[in-house]
Design an enzyme around this catalytic site. Structure first.
Site, PDB file in Angstrom:
ATOM      1  N   HIS A   5      -9.449  44.871 120.929  1.00  0.00           N
ATOM      2  CA  HIS A   5      -9.139  46.172 120.333  1.00  0.00           C
ATOM      3  C   HIS A   5      -9.111  47.190 121.468  1.00  0.00           C
ATOM      4  O   HIS A   5      -9.920  47.127 122.402  1.00  0.00           O
ATOM      5  CB  HIS A   5     -10.179  46.568 119.282  1.00  0.00           C
TER       6      HIS A   5
ATOM      7  N   HIS B 232     -13.558  42.058 123.140  1.00  0.00           N
ATOM      8  CA  HIS B 232     -12.445  41.734 122.245  1.00  0.00           C
ATOM      9  C   HIS B 232     -11.258  42.632 122.555  1.00  0.00           C
ATOM     10  O   HIS B 232     -11.372  43.583 123.335  1.00  0.00           O
ATOM     11  CB  HIS B 232     -12.870  41.835 120.769  1.00  0.00           C
TER      12      HIS B 232
ATOM     13  N   HIS C   7     -21.491  52.829 119.854  1.00  0.00           N
ATOM     14  CA  HIS C   7     -20.215  52.614 119.159  1.00  0.00           C
ATOM     15  C   HIS C   7     -20.144  53.454 117.889  1.00  0.00           C
ATOM     16  O   HIS C   7     -19.666  53.007 116.838  1.00  0.00           O
ATOM     17  CB  HIS C   7     -19.988  51.130 118.848  1.00  0.00           C
TER      18      HIS C   7
ATOM     19  N   ASP D  21     -17.990  44.561 119.128  1.00  0.00           N
ATOM     20  CA  ASP D  21     -18.201  45.034 117.773  1.00  0.00           C
ATOM     21  C   ASP D  21     -18.564  43.845 116.880  1.00  0.00           C
ATOM     22  O   ASP D  21     -18.038  42.747 117.050  1.00  0.00           O
ATOM     23  CB  ASP D  21     -16.910  45.647 117.235  1.00  0.00           C
TER      24      ASP D  21
ATOM     25  N   ASP E 162      -9.988  50.204 122.102  1.00  0.00           N
ATOM     26  CA  ASP E 162     -11.113  51.013 122.574  1.00  0.00           C
ATOM     27  C   ASP E 162     -12.103  50.209 123.416  1.00  0.00           C
ATOM     28  O   ASP E 162     -13.096  50.755 123.893  1.00  0.00           O
ATOM     29  CB  ASP E 162     -11.815  51.737 121.397  1.00  0.00           C
ATOM     30  N   HIS E 163     -11.806  48.924 123.622  1.00  0.00           N
ATOM     31  CA  HIS E 163     -12.671  48.094 124.462  1.00  0.00           C
ATOM     32  C   HIS E 163     -11.965  47.570 125.713  1.00  0.00           C
ATOM     33  O   HIS E 163     -12.606  46.963 126.559  1.00  0.00           O
ATOM     34  CB  HIS E 163     -13.246  46.929 123.644  1.00  0.00           C
TER      35      HIS E 163
ATOM     36  N   HIS F   5     -16.236  39.990 113.866  1.00  0.00           N
ATOM     37  CA  HIS F   5     -15.476  41.226 113.749  1.00  0.00           C
ATOM     38  C   HIS F   5     -14.089  40.870 113.202  1.00  0.00           C
ATOM     39  O   HIS F   5     -13.841  39.725 112.866  1.00  0.00           O
ATOM     40  CB  HIS F   5     -15.418  41.895 115.127  1.00  0.00           C
TER      41      HIS F   5
END
Lengths: 301, 301
Positions: free
Chosen positions: B62, B60, B268, B210, B64-65, B140
């Site tokens: 976001h 996805h 995570h 997530d 941090d990914h 998510h």
């Protein structure tokens, strides 16, 4: 001024070398200059209180100078920042950042203010009572600016003995530090320079990266205390410098000499070289006051 | 299968903790799963031969990914990569990457092939003779997929004594490994299972991050050998998990149990917790075969 080098290597981040980023502290400001990938970790590693950063200056949109910016902006959001953040950089930077915020559905809870640059002439882009920031148009493969940070002249210092001797009322002391002439208790006008001396000499710092040798920046950066000028290559790779629009250490030194700067910092080294000594040696043949940037190094001036 | 955890923490990259990224090696493939900021340095640090990566799966959008993806793509360009690179990820990922390439005037010299995902049902997104990759629709805050990596059944192994005993011509041995019945030298049909046994059991790996607790992924990931399921929080923060659409360690364990997986890997983690032991303890109350992901850890199965 206190300059912390967070990264001073070109191209890709590696285990021990980081792409371009620096923090300049002056007159209560903490200016972030460029923001390659991993900058936020470098800020933590070198214990920079980075919540104090309010102005970010991005030279150009090559990844090794700004891929860490979106992550830093997003970390500020997670840390529930409230203060405005000003971003100065080439046109397009706003679209890159806002597109990623839109797709992540993660808008900042603080104000993000973009100042997109397009001018090919040097311009004043930030000013308050104590500091000015000007662009330095550079010549690279894409639109690029360096940045000149100039402290303004500080308050004049009172020569206490002379002031008392001149019979000046204490109410006028502030006027004196601001440089004005004043009238003393006897109605006589006292010339400012007879009872004060100049304050701390205002300092200046010029950041020039990335660029090929460009002599017409000399009038803009003339007499700056410290000049950071990229030196991606040594003269043995001058042909690659020319093709990729970078500079050699010798060329950086020639600019430093012509601009009569106080000190030259080299940086933006290509990772093809084993050590940095050759950069310093090459520059020193042209200009004596040379120092090497290294990740984590701090310069105070 | 060999799984290398490059980063398994949520939110912001820190000195010792990295955002999500993993490398799964199976049947000659090197699959990169998610690519937080700093992934390329983690690949170097853990000595992964990352030029072999040909497929990248992004769960996805976001930061941090995926904030490390544009840097990795640009490093591949600098390393003069020639092989195609396939990117699987949510719609929008192509625009983010190509906008940055356009503004940097730095197009890749290799083929970059985007496979943008929009389906809310599980779908087969990659297949060759040896491996399949399916999406696992997650729940998510924004559109998110997990990924299921499944090896296909390998060749059957010959029971040499039985084959010779059955008087089968050597020319038919290949047919036997492929599972076919064959006719022997005497014109008699020999049943495949009487002279062969099944080959190596095909392995499977499911990556789910997530997501909040989502029971309807169970049929998709049922009986997988290893499940990585996010556990951002402990039950004491279940209310935050719910609000932010993440899972607790206990919820991850409940999914693992219902899906009857071989092993559960937690990850995570929110950086609010001091250590990881509490995650393992909480999950173990529900499901026995739990292990903690940690940056740099390698799992072989």
């Amino acid at each position: 001024m206190k300059l912390t080098i967070l990264g001073c290597y070109s191209a890709t981040p590696r285990i021990l070398t980081n792409p371009t980023s620096q923090v300049l502290e002056t007159k209560g400001h903490m200016f972030l200059i460029d923001c390659g990938e991993g900058t936020q970790v470098q800020l933590r590693k070198h214990k920079v209180k980075f919540s104090r950063i309010k102005h970010v200056f991005i030279s150009h949109l090559h990844g090794d100078h700004f891929f860490g910016l979106v992550g830093l902006i997003s970390t500020f959001r997670l840390l529930t920042r409230e203060a405005d953040l000003h971003i100065y950089g080439p046109k397009g930077i706003k679209e890159i950042i806002t597109l990623q915020m839109k797709l992540a559905d993660s808008w900042t809870n603080y104000k993000l203010i973009f100042h997109e640059l397009t001018s090919k002439e040097s311009e004043l882009i930030f000013e308050d009572e104590k500091v000015e920031v000007h662009t330095i148009p550079l010549n690279h493969r894409i639109y690029t600016n360096g940045f000149l940070f100039k402290e303004k002249a500080g308050k004049r210092k009172l020569n206490i003995a002379a002031v008392e001797n001149a019979n000046i009322n204490v109410a006028y002391y502030r006027k004196l530090t601001q440089g004005f002439d004043v009238v003393n208790e006897d109605g006589v006008t006292i010339k400012n320079e007879t009872v004060t001396r100049s304050g701390n000499k205002p300092k200046s710092y010029a950041f020039c990266s990335d660029t090929m040798y460009k002599e017409d920046i000399v009038p803009i950066i003339e007499n700056t205390d410290v000049l950071y000028h990229e030196s991606t290559f040594l003269e043995t790779q001058a042909h690659i410098a020319l093709r990729t629009k970078h500079s050699t250490a010798k060329e950086a030194a020639k600019i430093a000499k012509k601009a009569n700067v106080g000190k030259l910092l080299l940086g933006h080294y290509s990772t093809r070289y084993k050590g940095l000594d050759a950069f310093k040696a090459e520059a020193k043949e042209v200009f004596e006051a040379v120092e090497l940037s290294e990740d984590g190094k701090v310069f105070e001036f």
